[in-house]
Structures are given as C-alpha cells and as structure tokens.
Design an enzyme around this catalytic site. Structure first.
Site, PDB file in Angstrom:
ATOM      1  N   TYR A  70       0.823  -1.219   0.000  1.00  0.00           N
ATOM      2  CA  TYR A  70       0.000   0.000   0.000  1.00  0.00           C
ATOM      3  C   TYR A  70       0.855   1.266   0.000  1.00  0.00           C
ATOM      4  CZ  TYR A  70      -4.148  -2.862   0.978  1.00  0.00           C
ATOM      5  OH  TYR A  70      -5.168  -3.791   0.918  1.00  0.00           O
ATOM      6  N   ASP A 103     -11.258  -8.431   7.335  1.00  0.00           N
ATOM      7  CA  ASP A 103     -12.659  -8.294   6.900  1.00  0.00           C
ATOM      8  C   ASP A 103     -13.340  -9.659   6.888  1.00  0.00           C
ATOM      9  OD1 ASP A 103     -12.579  -5.584   6.631  1.00  0.00           O
ATOM     10  OD2 ASP A 103     -13.344  -5.557   4.569  1.00  0.00           O
ATOM     11  N   LYS A 120       3.157 -15.210   2.185  1.00  0.00           N
ATOM     12  CA  LYS A 120       3.109 -15.953   0.919  1.00  0.00           C
ATOM     13  C   LYS A 120       4.566 -16.197   0.529  1.00  0.00           C
ATOM     14  CE  LYS A 120       0.650 -17.620  -2.549  1.00  0.00           C
ATOM     15  NZ  LYS A 120      -0.233 -18.786  -2.409  1.00  0.00           N
ATOM     16  N   ASP A 158      -5.571  -6.610   5.674  1.00  0.00           N
ATOM     17  CA  ASP A 158      -6.769  -5.891   5.236  1.00  0.00           C
ATOM     18  C   ASP A 158      -7.853  -6.897   4.853  1.00  0.00           C
ATOM     19  OD1 ASP A 158      -8.460  -3.956   4.323  1.00  0.00           O
ATOM     20  OD2 ASP A 158      -7.234  -3.313   2.627  1.00  0.00           O
ATOM     21  N   ASP A 186      -3.330 -18.072   1.506  1.00  0.00           N
ATOM     22  CA  ASP A 186      -4.487 -18.757   0.912  1.00  0.00           C
ATOM     23  C   ASP A 186      -5.030 -19.805   1.879  1.00  0.00           C
ATOM     24  OD1 ASP A 186      -1.974 -19.795   0.449  1.00  0.00           O
ATOM     25  OD2 ASP A 186      -2.434 -20.643  -1.513  1.00  0.00           O
TER      26      ASP A 186
END
Ligand code: NAD
Length: 361
Positions: free
Chosen positions: A141, A252, A192, A248, A224
């Site tokens: 980001y 959620d 990852k 992020d 994942d």
C-alpha cells in the site's frame, strides 16, 4: 494535565456513529469527572470539500498534540472520480503514516448474543476470540514505485511494489508476540513466502524474533490456507500477524465470522503509545443519514482508546459491559436484527449504551 482526544467524524455514517461515542465521552467527562477533553477535526471527503485536501495540516498537527484519535470513517461515491492523491482514503493513509501508526489491532470477537448472526454454524464460531495484528504503514500500500504508465505498445500498465525491511517486520512481530503473551500464547504469522521474496524475509525475521518469546508458540501459514482455515475452523487461531494487504483482507473475512461488520473496533498504534481508534467498517454511504447504522463498533473503539492509549481499563471494561448489556436486553440495529429482538436506530442504541453505562457507577 487534562488529556486531549481528537475526533475525526469523516464521511457517510461517520458523523452519526461518532455522535454516539461522543455521548459516552460527554457522560464520562460531565458525570464521572473523567479528566479528558475532546475537539473535532476534518478528514476524508468532508476535508476535501472544506479545504481541498483529504488530510489538512491542521488535522495532522492536532492529532500529533492529542493523546489519541477517534475516527468515524471516510469515503463515498461523491469523491470516487477525483484525482487519486485527493481521494478520502489518502487522508487515512496519510494520518496513519504521519503518526507512524504501524500496528493495527483488529479483534474478531463473537458476542454470544449474536451467534445466530454469523453465516457459519454456531458451534464453529461460538466464543470466537481472534486478534489480528496487521502491519499498517508498509508493504504494497505504500511501496514505491507505484502508478499507471503507458507502455510502448500503447496499452496502460498498473504497478505497485511490495517491500518490507527487517525493522518493519520486527516491530510488528513484537506487538503480536506481546499481545499473544497476554492471551493464549499463540501467534500465527501469515505470508506468501513460497511466491513473494518480501514475505520470505518476513518469515525468516519472525522465526528469529520468536526466540525472544519462548512462552509464545509460533506457527507460519500461507495466506491462501489462512483464508480457508478462518472459515473452516476459526477457533484454531489466537493472534494472527500479517502484512498490510493480507491483514486488510483477512480481517474483513474474520469480521464476518462474527456476524456484523458494524460490531468490530480497531486500534492503530505507534511505538510511543499514541493510537488512532476506528470501527473496521467504511462510511457505508448506502445507509448514511438514515439513523440505522450500528454505532457499537465505534463505541467499542472508544473503549479500546481508553484502554490502550489512556490506561483507563476500568472505564473501558464498563463500556464493554454496557455494550454486552444492551445486546442481552435484546436491542439490535438493523444489521444484526433477528426475530424476537427490538430493532432500534443509531441514536436509540447510543442512548441505551449510555444508560447501561451509567447503571454501573
Ligand atoms: P463499508 O464498510 O462502508 O460497507 C459495507 C457494507 O456494510 C454496506 O452494506 C454497509 O451498509 C454495511 N455497513 C458498514 N458499516 C455498517 C454499520 N456501522 N452498521 C450497519 N451496516 C454497516 O464498505 P464499502 O461499501 O466497501 O465502502 C464504502 C466507502 O467506505 C468507500 O468509499 C470506501 O473506500 C470507504 N471505506 C472506508 C474505510 C475507513 O474509513 N476506514 C474502510 C473501508 C471502506
């Protein structure tokens, strides 16, 4: 000296939900002599409208002078087409970077009264209590270079950069280990590392740091798989620590395990103890101005503010108890409403929490 809080209502439902938290603050200051004062500032689309930028210098300066910041939410369709650097969300990124709020703590706790609001079976989510520790000021980001450029063949190419330095990884990992040592003592680091070198380093640095925390058990998981495990068996997790973007998305996901995005608070912390506290949801423009938004995530954010930045643990516990009490009393905003419960608006919910709070003094 009286401590100061800066309140940034923002856009959409921001002002409505912040009003409810303010009622609680006003009660605590006026009736319980809490030594605190608060003032308001602009951020997001409302700041763009008033001052032409999503984070006016005055807001950042006042945030720096305050002990903590309470934020509503920013953004909305009105500002979606304006120049990217002026978009409301840039205000949020700028204040996080300006205050060096590198650690985002997002609890996903299921209130037992709301077990039926989850889309998962009650036995999968009952007593769920996960803390997601998300790195907030680094990663993709913020990484440079970023942008959209024209290629030689005329088509456009979008690009971003995922970058993490050892120190950035260490400081967020320390927070996760310390939080875990006060909970069940388990950290799951999500990355990852099989594909992204930046998170290969992430894994190495966290494994090394784990030696300083012999009482905390460290596990690594690919993102994942973590997404899958959060839905399959969420109670296996205690503390999850992860990068900005993975955090992020996963937070959620975790929030929906609890039934409503309108119930979950968050804290963003700097190393000096200063923090910004906000509900995890956005500005919900689809329901703004209708007095139906759930204010409990914002009220619980105020409770986190009092706990983490002002060490007012007793008052924070009372606010949490008050939220529990209104749920036990059957009060529900529309997003968490179920048969047999009393559907109330944003204001009515705020008033009920103040009453439940005052009953505890
Ligand atoms: P959102 O979280 O605003 O809304 C998602 C859904 O949840 C909507 O249906 C909304 O009505 C509902 N919802 C959210 N909060 C609620 C509450 N307190 N009570 C009841 N229902 C609630 O996400 P979105 O729709 O993707 O984004 C809307 C705007 O918010 C966008 O401009 C986005 O950029 C911005 N946003 C801001 C933040 C922030 O300020 N931290 C975070 C996420 C999104």
């Amino acid at each position: 000296m009286t401590k100061k809080i800066l309140i940034l209502p923002g856009d959409g439902i921001g002002p409505e939900i912040i009003n409810q938290a303010e009622k609680i603050l006003a009660y605590l200051i006026d009736e319980q002599a809490l030594d605190l004062e608060f003032e308001h500032g602009l951020i997001g689309g409302s700041a763009v409208d008033a001052e032409g930028v999503p984070l006016p210098d005055s807001s950042l300066a006042r945030a720096r002078e305050s002990a903590a910041v309470l934020l509503g939410a920013v953004g909305g369709p009105k500002w979606e087409q304006i120049d990217r650097p002026l978009r409301p969300e840039r205000g949020l990124l700028a204040i996080r970077a300006g205050l060096d709020l590198f650690a985002n703590l997002r609890p996903a706790v299921l209130f037992p009264q709301l077990a039926s609001a989850s889309t998962l079976k009650a036995d999968v989510v009952n007593n769920l209590d996960i803390m997601i520790v998300r790195e907030l000021t680094g990663g993709i980001y913020f990484g440079q270079p970023r942008g959209i450029k024209k290629l030689d063949d005329g088509q456009r190419q979008g690009f971003n950069t995922l970058v993490y330095s050892e120190n950035e990884i260490k400081r967020i990992a320390r927070i996760a280990f310390e939080v875990a040592s006060k909970r069940q003592g388990r950290v799951c680091s999500v990355d990852k590392a099989n594909v992204l070198e930046a998170t290969e380093l992430w894994r190495e640095v966290i494994s090394e740091l784990a030696k300083d925390y012999p009482d905390v058990e460290l596990q690594h998981m690919y993102v994942d798989n973590a997404a899958m495990q959060l839905v399959r068996e969420p109670k296996q997790f205690d503390v999850i620590v992860t990068t900005n973007m993975f955090g992020d998305i996963l937070s959620d996901l975790a929030s929906m395990l609890t039934g409503s995005i309108g119930m979950l608070p968050s804290a963003s912390l700097a190393s000096d103890g200063k923090g910004m506290y906000e509900p995890i949801h956005g500005s919900a423009p689809d329901i703004a101005g209708q007095d139906i938004a759930n204010p409990l995530a914002t009220i619980l954010s105020l409770s986190m503010l009092l706990r983490y930045s002002l060490s007012e643990n007793v008052i924070a516990d009372k606010i949490d108890n008050a939220v529990n009490q209104v749920l036990t009393d059957g009060l529900r905003t529309k997003d968490i409403h179920a048969d047999g419960m009393t559907c109330v608006g944003t204001n009515e919910m705020g008033d009920a929490v103040v009453t439940a709070l005052s009953n505890q003094f």
